[in-house]
Write a protein that holds these residues in place. Sequence first.
Motif, PDB file in Angstrom:
ATOM      1  N   VAL A  21       0.849  -1.190   0.000  1.00  7.40           N
ATOM      2  CA  VAL A  21       0.000   0.000   0.000  1.00  7.40           C
ATOM      3  C   VAL A  21       0.884   1.240   0.000  1.00  7.40           C
ATOM      4  CG1 VAL A  21      -1.854   1.246   1.168  1.00  7.40           C
ATOM      5  CG2 VAL A  21      -1.740  -1.253   1.328  1.00  7.40           C
ATOM      6  N   ALA A  22       0.760   2.069  -1.019  1.00 12.12           N
ATOM      7  CA  ALA A  22       1.475   3.343  -1.086  1.00 12.12           C
ATOM      8  C   ALA A  22       0.567   4.436  -0.530  1.00 12.12           C
ATOM      9  CB  ALA A  22       1.877   3.661  -2.515  1.00 12.12           C
ATOM     10  N   ILE A  23       1.093   5.209   0.417  1.00 12.75           N
ATOM     11  CA  ILE A  23       0.322   6.282   1.042  1.00 12.75           C
ATOM     12  C   ILE A  23       1.027   7.603   0.761  1.00 12.75           C
ATOM     13  CG2 ILE A  23      -0.639   7.189   3.171  1.00 12.75           C
ATOM     14  CD1 ILE A  23      -0.657   4.386   4.297  1.00 12.75           C
ATOM     15  N   ALA A  24       0.393   8.451  -0.042  1.00 13.25           N
ATOM     16  CA  ALA A  24       0.986   9.740  -0.388  1.00 13.25           C
ATOM     17  C   ALA A  24       0.732  10.750   0.724  1.00 13.25           C
ATOM     18  CB  ALA A  24       0.417  10.243  -1.712  1.00 13.25           C
ATOM     19  N   GLY A  25       1.607  11.715   0.816  1.00 12.78           N
ATOM     20  CA  GLY A  25       1.530  12.751   1.837  1.00 12.78           C
ATOM     21  C   GLY A  25       2.913  13.345   1.979  1.00 12.78           C
ATOM     22  N   PHE A  26       2.997  14.589   2.439  1.00 11.33           N
ATOM     23  CA  PHE A  26       4.301  15.252   2.490  1.00 11.33           C
ATOM     24  C   PHE A  26       4.628  15.719   3.896  1.00 11.33           C
ATOM     25  CE2 PHE A  26       7.854  17.822   1.386  1.00 11.33           C
ATOM     26  CZ  PHE A  26       8.314  17.286   0.197  1.00 11.33           C
ATOM     27  N   GLY A  27       5.898  15.532   4.280  1.00 12.10           N
ATOM     28  CA  GLY A  27       6.363  16.015   5.570  1.00 12.10           C
ATOM     29  C   GLY A  27       5.670  15.325   6.722  1.00 12.10           C
ATOM     30  N   CYS A  49       2.989  -4.050   3.351  1.00  9.62           N
ATOM     31  CA  CYS A  49       4.192  -3.332   2.943  1.00  9.62           C
ATOM     32  C   CYS A  49       3.765  -1.900   2.654  1.00  9.62           C
ATOM     33  CB  CYS A  49       4.820  -3.965   1.702  1.00  9.62           C
ATOM     34  SG  CYS A  49       6.172  -2.985   0.990  1.00  9.62           S
ATOM     35  N   LEU A  50       4.231  -0.970   3.470  1.00  6.15           N
ATOM     36  CA  LEU A  50       3.870   0.434   3.281  1.00  6.15           C
ATOM     37  C   LEU A  50       4.944   1.147   2.477  1.00  6.15           C
ATOM     38  CD1 LEU A  50       2.352   1.860   6.580  1.00  6.15           C
ATOM     39  CD2 LEU A  50       1.214   0.827   4.621  1.00  6.15           C
ATOM     40  N   VAL A  51       4.514   1.906   1.482  1.00  2.33           N
ATOM     41  CA  VAL A  51       5.397   2.727   0.652  1.00  2.33           C
ATOM     42  C   VAL A  51       4.994   4.174   0.871  1.00  2.33           C
ATOM     43  CG1 VAL A  51       6.180   3.239  -1.683  1.00  2.33           C
ATOM     44  CG2 VAL A  51       5.599   0.877  -1.057  1.00  2.33           C
ATOM     45  N   ALA A  52       5.929   5.011   1.289  1.00  2.00           N
ATOM     46  CA  ALA A  52       5.598   6.403   1.585  1.00  2.00           C
ATOM     47  C   ALA A  52       6.863   7.235   1.622  1.00  2.00           C
ATOM     48  CB  ALA A  52       4.874   6.508   2.932  1.00  2.00           C
ATOM     49  N   ASN A  53       6.682   8.550   1.511  1.00  5.57           N
ATOM     50  CA  ASN A  53       7.808   9.444   1.757  1.00  5.57           C
ATOM     51  C   ASN A  53       8.192   9.344   3.229  1.00  5.57           C
ATOM     52  OD1 ASN A  53       9.677  11.649   1.333  1.00  5.57           O
ATOM     53  ND2 ASN A  53       8.186  12.957   2.355  1.00  5.57           N
ATOM     54  N   SER A  54       7.213   9.469   4.110  1.00  5.37           N
ATOM     55  CA  SER A  54       7.407   9.254   5.538  1.00  5.37           C
ATOM     56  C   SER A  54       6.076   8.822   6.119  1.00  5.37           C
ATOM     57  CB  SER A  54       7.913  10.520   6.227  1.00  5.37           C
ATOM     58  OG  SER A  54       6.861  11.463   6.375  1.00  5.37           O
ATOM     59  N   ASN A  68      -0.352  -0.266  15.220  1.00 11.62           N
ATOM     60  CA  ASN A  68      -1.418  -1.267  15.307  1.00 11.62           C
ATOM     61  C   ASN A  68      -0.952  -2.662  14.899  1.00 11.62           C
ATOM     62  OD1 ASN A  68      -4.173  -1.678  16.007  1.00 11.62           O
ATOM     63  ND2 ASN A  68      -4.722  -1.825  13.841  1.00 11.62           N
ATOM     64  N   GLY A  69       0.337  -2.817  14.624  1.00 13.39           N
ATOM     65  CA  GLY A  69       0.875  -4.131  14.281  1.00 13.39           C
ATOM     66  C   GLY A  69       0.508  -4.625  12.904  1.00 13.39           C
ATOM     67  N   GLN A  70       0.225  -3.695  11.970  1.00 13.10           N
ATOM     68  CA  GLN A  70      -0.240  -4.101  10.647  1.00 13.10           C
ATOM     69  C   GLN A  70       0.858  -4.121   9.579  1.00 13.10           C
ATOM     70  OE1 GLN A  70      -3.848  -1.167  11.268  1.00 13.10           O
ATOM     71  NE2 GLN A  70      -4.270  -2.389   9.449  1.00 13.10           N
ATOM     72  N   VAL A  71       2.069  -3.669   9.929  1.00 11.34           N
ATOM     73  CA  VAL A  71       3.100  -3.449   8.913  1.00 11.34           C
ATOM     74  C   VAL A  71       4.287  -4.381   9.145  1.00 11.34           C
ATOM     75  CG1 VAL A  71       4.630  -1.748   7.855  1.00 11.34           C
ATOM     76  CG2 VAL A  71       2.399  -1.033   8.760  1.00 11.34           C
ATOM     77  N   SER A  72       4.712  -5.068   8.078  1.00  7.28           N
ATOM     78  CA  SER A  72       5.890  -5.935   8.160  1.00  7.28           C
ATOM     79  C   SER A  72       7.068  -5.386   7.368  1.00  7.28           C
ATOM     80  CB  SER A  72       5.553  -7.340   7.662  1.00  7.28           C
ATOM     81  OG  SER A  72       5.138  -7.305   6.301  1.00  7.28           O
ATOM     82  N   LYS A  73       6.806  -4.437   6.440  1.00  9.20           N
ATOM     83  CA  LYS A  73       7.875  -3.836   5.644  1.00  9.20           C
ATOM     84  C   LYS A  73       7.512  -2.395   5.335  1.00  9.20           C
ATOM     85  CE  LYS A  73      10.620  -4.281   1.391  1.00  9.20           C
ATOM     86  NZ  LYS A  73      10.901  -5.105   0.181  1.00  9.20           N
ATOM     87  N   ALA A  74       8.527  -1.533   5.291  1.00 11.53           N
ATOM     88  CA  ALA A  74       8.308  -0.135   4.939  1.00 11.53           C
ATOM     89  C   ALA A  74       9.368   0.307   3.943  1.00 11.53           C
ATOM     90  CB  ALA A  74       8.354   0.747   6.182  1.00 11.53           C
ATOM     91  N   ILE A  75       8.933   0.991   2.899  1.00 13.87           N
ATOM     92  CA  ILE A  75       9.826   1.575   1.900  1.00 13.87           C
ATOM     93  C   ILE A  75       9.634   3.082   1.993  1.00 13.87           C
ATOM     94  CG2 ILE A  75      10.415   1.695  -0.551  1.00 13.87           C
ATOM     95  CD1 ILE A  75       9.177  -1.091  -0.886  1.00 13.87           C
ATOM     96  N   LEU A  76      10.666   3.789   2.479  1.00 21.11           N
ATOM     97  CA  LEU A  76      10.517   5.188   2.865  1.00 21.11           C
ATOM     98  C   LEU A  76      11.694   6.039   2.408  1.00 21.11           C
ATOM     99  CD1 LEU A  76       9.598   4.543   6.624  1.00 21.11           C
ATOM    100  CD2 LEU A  76       7.975   4.947   4.760  1.00 21.11           C
ATOM    101  N   SER A  77      11.447   7.352   2.347  1.00 19.60           N
ATOM    102  CA  SER A  77      12.534   8.320   2.208  1.00 19.60           C
ATOM    103  C   SER A  77      12.946   8.865   3.566  1.00 19.60           C
ATOM    104  CB  SER A  77      12.107   9.486   1.304  1.00 19.60           C
ATOM    105  OG  SER A  77      11.858   9.046  -0.009  1.00 19.60           O
ATOM    106  N   PHE A  78      12.023   8.873   4.524  1.00 20.46           N
ATOM    107  CA  PHE A  78      12.306   9.292   5.891  1.00 20.46           C
ATOM    108  C   PHE A  78      11.847   8.202   6.850  1.00 20.46           C
ATOM    109  CE2 PHE A  78      12.021  13.445   3.858  1.00 20.46           C
ATOM    110  CZ  PHE A  78      13.018  14.183   4.484  1.00 20.46           C
TER     111      PHE A  78
END
Length: 471
Positions: A21-27, A49-54, A68-78
């Motif tokens: 799941v990619a979640i857009a948003g800034f800062g 797997c969450l994909v986000a800037n932060s 909430n214990g829902q995430v096993s991987k994160a792809i982030l810039s921050f």
Amino acid sequence: MTKIFTSAEAAVADIPDGASVAIAGFGVGHSYPNSLVIALKEQGARRLCLVANSLGAGEYRPELLLENGQVSKAILSFSARPGLPSLVEERAAAGELVLEMVPQGILVERLRAAGAGLPAFYSPVTVGTPLAKNKEVRQFGGRQYVLEHALAVDYALIRGFRADTQGNVEFRGSSMHFHPSFAKGARVAIVEVEEIVEAGAIAPERVGLPGIFVARVVLSTKKVAVPKGAMRRRAPDTRRKYFGKPALSRMELAERAAALLPENACVNLGSGLPTLVASHVAGRNITLHAENGALGYELLSESGTPDPDLFDAAGGFIEMRPGGALFDSVVSFEVARSGKLAAVLLGAYQVAQNGDLANWSVPGQVGGGIGGAMDLIAGASRLIIVMEHSDSKGRAKLVRECSYPLTAPRCVDVIVTDLALLVRRGEQFVIEEVAPGFSVDEVRALTDMDLLAAEQVGSMRPGAGTASVSA
């Protein structure tokens, strides 16, 4: 089949365990799809797997999914920001989460590539850094490029201003940033908006994301209050002391850095101390560029009313100058990597004698805060580092070799600290100016690199001219 869903809960109901799941948003809180984030938290899908800037901050931050214990991987810039606790870092360090760090411009480009049907591309970003490890590197035109793969996701949660019944989305101000590329890279793009209108109510030329890329549309129900006041960039008139003597204040340091910028230049100001430079370019013919998608802006005036959709890359409210332009992050990093910027001003943890820069991670961190720095540097603009001469513990930031992870090798041209102005000549920095009341020897004593001194070392006065840093 209609694209209009009755609620955010209905729109995310079928997101399964294990989805990306990619979640857009800034800062920390600008234009996140708050309603969709809360709905996904309540829906409870696991191993995401969450994909986000932060993962943001505040009441509706995407980090809630991690809590909430829902995430096993994160792809982030921050994964971490200075002074703020980071659950991502904690979980990654404990082995409870897989963390992948990606520069901001490459993140949007990987999603855009997935939407464009391109499996991979070569990029000048991350060359010579830990992020290039185990990746293919090739030379084109005598320059090295790193192979980056497209990043397709199952779902994207994005936010817009208006959408019509066909799924066409209109954005406002500088809040477009990641949303179009994230939507294009997703199998199912879900958008929340302030208003849903009939087809034709949005003029075709105002469509920022065509409906063919959008699967579901919902009305936004979770609103973030707009801060009162202009949030004008200020810094306390405090001064660090070295050898018992006060150095330049942060605002004086920013003013000196601003004077290095030539007229008719397009420049980017990084987070931290460099953002203060914006207070010293008012009335000058300097075009400010923000990587979230603003070109030709200035800080909101003291009497101005904040618009939640007009902000710069550091989160400060802005207003556009006549002739300015707003666009998404893909276009913004095209501006940067194509060499259209005359200068980039960034902060640093360390700068090495040969011009290496480290400014995104420190020892003990699993990730860090890359943001757009690596992409900005890749455009071969003139790089000016604006920072205090020593760190908060009195350790040298100007070193023979960087011990922190590199942002880019041999890239720093000029350093402006609260003690000195230094210009790189080949593999060494030259002291061109020192702060009033200090000597060259005192600057050298606080610096862990070999420094040359100009034939005539000037006094580092705020607002001084630019002749000493000519290329």
